[in-house]
Design a protein around this motif. Structure first.
Motif, mmCIF file in Angstrom:
data_model
loop_
_atom_site.group_PDB
_atom_site.id
_atom_site.type_symbol
_atom_site.label_atom_id
_atom_site.label_comp_id
_atom_site.label_asym_id
_atom_site.label_seq_id
_atom_site.Cartn_x
_atom_site.Cartn_y
_atom_site.Cartn_z
ATOM 1 N N ASN A 3 0.934 -1.134 0.131
ATOM 2 C CA ASN A 3 0.186 -0.172 -0.227
ATOM 3 C C ASN A 3 0.840 1.294 -0.142
ATOM 4 O O ASN A 3 0.264 2.839 -0.148
ATOM 5 C CB ASN A 3 -0.842 0.415 1.544
ATOM 6 C CG ASN A 3 -0.282 0.038 2.694
ATOM 7 O OD1 ASN A 3 0.879 -0.144 2.420
ATOM 8 N ND2 ASN A 3 -0.804 -0.141 3.518
ATOM 9 N N GLY A 38 -1.201 -2.136 -4.639
ATOM 10 C CA GLY A 38 -1.841 -1.198 -3.829
ATOM 11 C C GLY A 38 -2.268 -0.555 -4.940
ATOM 12 O O GLY A 38 -1.439 -0.190 -5.754
ATOM 13 N N LEU A 39 -3.282 0.517 -5.263
ATOM 14 C CA LEU A 39 -3.674 1.857 -5.552
ATOM 15 C C LEU A 39 -2.158 2.952 -5.528
ATOM 16 O O LEU A 39 -1.935 2.736 -7.040
ATOM 17 C CB LEU A 39 -4.586 2.596 -4.663
ATOM 18 C CG LEU A 39 -4.853 3.949 -6.234
ATOM 19 C CD1 LEU A 39 -5.676 2.524 -7.093
ATOM 20 C CD2 LEU A 39 -6.365 3.954 -5.201
ATOM 21 N N VAL A 40 -1.784 2.912 -4.788
ATOM 22 C CA VAL A 40 -0.424 4.238 -4.949
ATOM 23 C C VAL A 40 0.747 2.929 -5.592
ATOM 24 O O VAL A 40 1.080 3.788 -6.765
ATOM 25 C CB VAL A 40 -0.487 4.961 -4.143
ATOM 26 C CG1 VAL A 40 1.201 5.736 -3.620
ATOM 27 C CG2 VAL A 40 -0.836 5.172 -2.840
ATOM 28 N N MET A 42 0.345 0.149 -7.715
ATOM 29 C CA MET A 42 -0.123 -0.158 -8.775
ATOM 30 C C MET A 42 0.357 1.680 -10.233
ATOM 31 O O MET A 42 0.213 1.304 -11.225
ATOM 32 C CB MET A 42 -1.536 0.130 -9.063
ATOM 33 C CG MET A 42 -2.285 -0.775 -10.530
ATOM 34 S SD MET A 42 -1.406 -2.718 -11.060
ATOM 35 C CE MET A 42 -2.058 -3.865 -10.227
ATOM 36 N N ARG A 43 -0.526 2.767 -9.253
ATOM 37 C CA ARG A 43 -0.464 3.639 -10.408
ATOM 38 C C ARG A 43 1.261 3.689 -10.606
ATOM 39 O O ARG A 43 1.445 3.821 -11.587
ATOM 40 C CB ARG A 43 -0.829 4.880 -9.436
ATOM 41 C CG ARG A 43 -1.206 6.283 -10.759
ATOM 42 C CD ARG A 43 -2.116 7.156 -9.626
ATOM 43 N NE ARG A 43 -2.874 6.510 -8.730
ATOM 44 C CZ ARG A 43 -3.326 6.805 -7.367
ATOM 45 N NH1 ARG A 43 -2.405 7.597 -7.178
ATOM 46 N NH2 ARG A 43 -4.406 6.347 -6.725
#
Length: 157
Positions: A3, A38-40, A42-43
């Protein structure tokens, strides 16, 4: 899931353990690595340029350098030297604090751990006297002696 807040080195280590069976397949490792992000993260992963990574080793190096602020730096050995039992502190609290710090130090410093734990106890403490009289040869023996002392003290109360 990574994350962006946990230790990136630890994340890569856990990933390697989970996928160890496929450790020879570089392409698979690179593709599956994103499944634990997680989102961060993955970006960040999606922002990598096409063909910018040539190996899984390079991917983990780039990942680690990007998320370096999340990595936990091992504590220096001299962190143990400043550990002392505070006035009014219980043996349990002191030993919990001590072992937490000991576990943050990389390397095998059992002799130093035994010595600094004992020196951190007040001179008049019965456990310190016991550790001085009877030689301890391993951290396991030290932990056993501490536990034994805590049981005896608890039984006397």
């Amino acid at each position: 899931m990574y994350n962006g807040w946990i230790d990136s080195v630890k994340h890569v280590s856990h990933f390697n353990q989970r996928i160890a069976v496929h450790s020879k397949n570089e392409d698979l490792l690179c593709k599956v690595f994103s499944s634990g992000l997680g989102l961060v993260a993955m970006r960040w992963f999606d922002g990598l340029g096409a063909s910018s990574i040539n190996s899984f080793k390079e991917l983990t190096r780039v990942f680690g350098s990007h998320f370096v602020t999340c990595s936990k730096v091992p504590r220096p050995l001299d962190s143990l030297l400043s550990m002392t039992m505070q006035e009014g502190e219980t043996l349990k609290t002191y030993s919990d604090r001590y072992w937490e710090m000991f576990n943050k130090i990389n390397g095998n410093f059992d002799d130093m751990a035994i010595s600094t734990f004992k020196v951190g106890l007040p001179v008049e403490h019965d456990l310190r006297k016991s550790l001085t009289r009877k030689l301890i040869r391993s951290v396991r023996q030290l932990i056993d002696r501490i536990d034994e002392y805590k049981r005896v003290v608890k039984d006397q109360q």
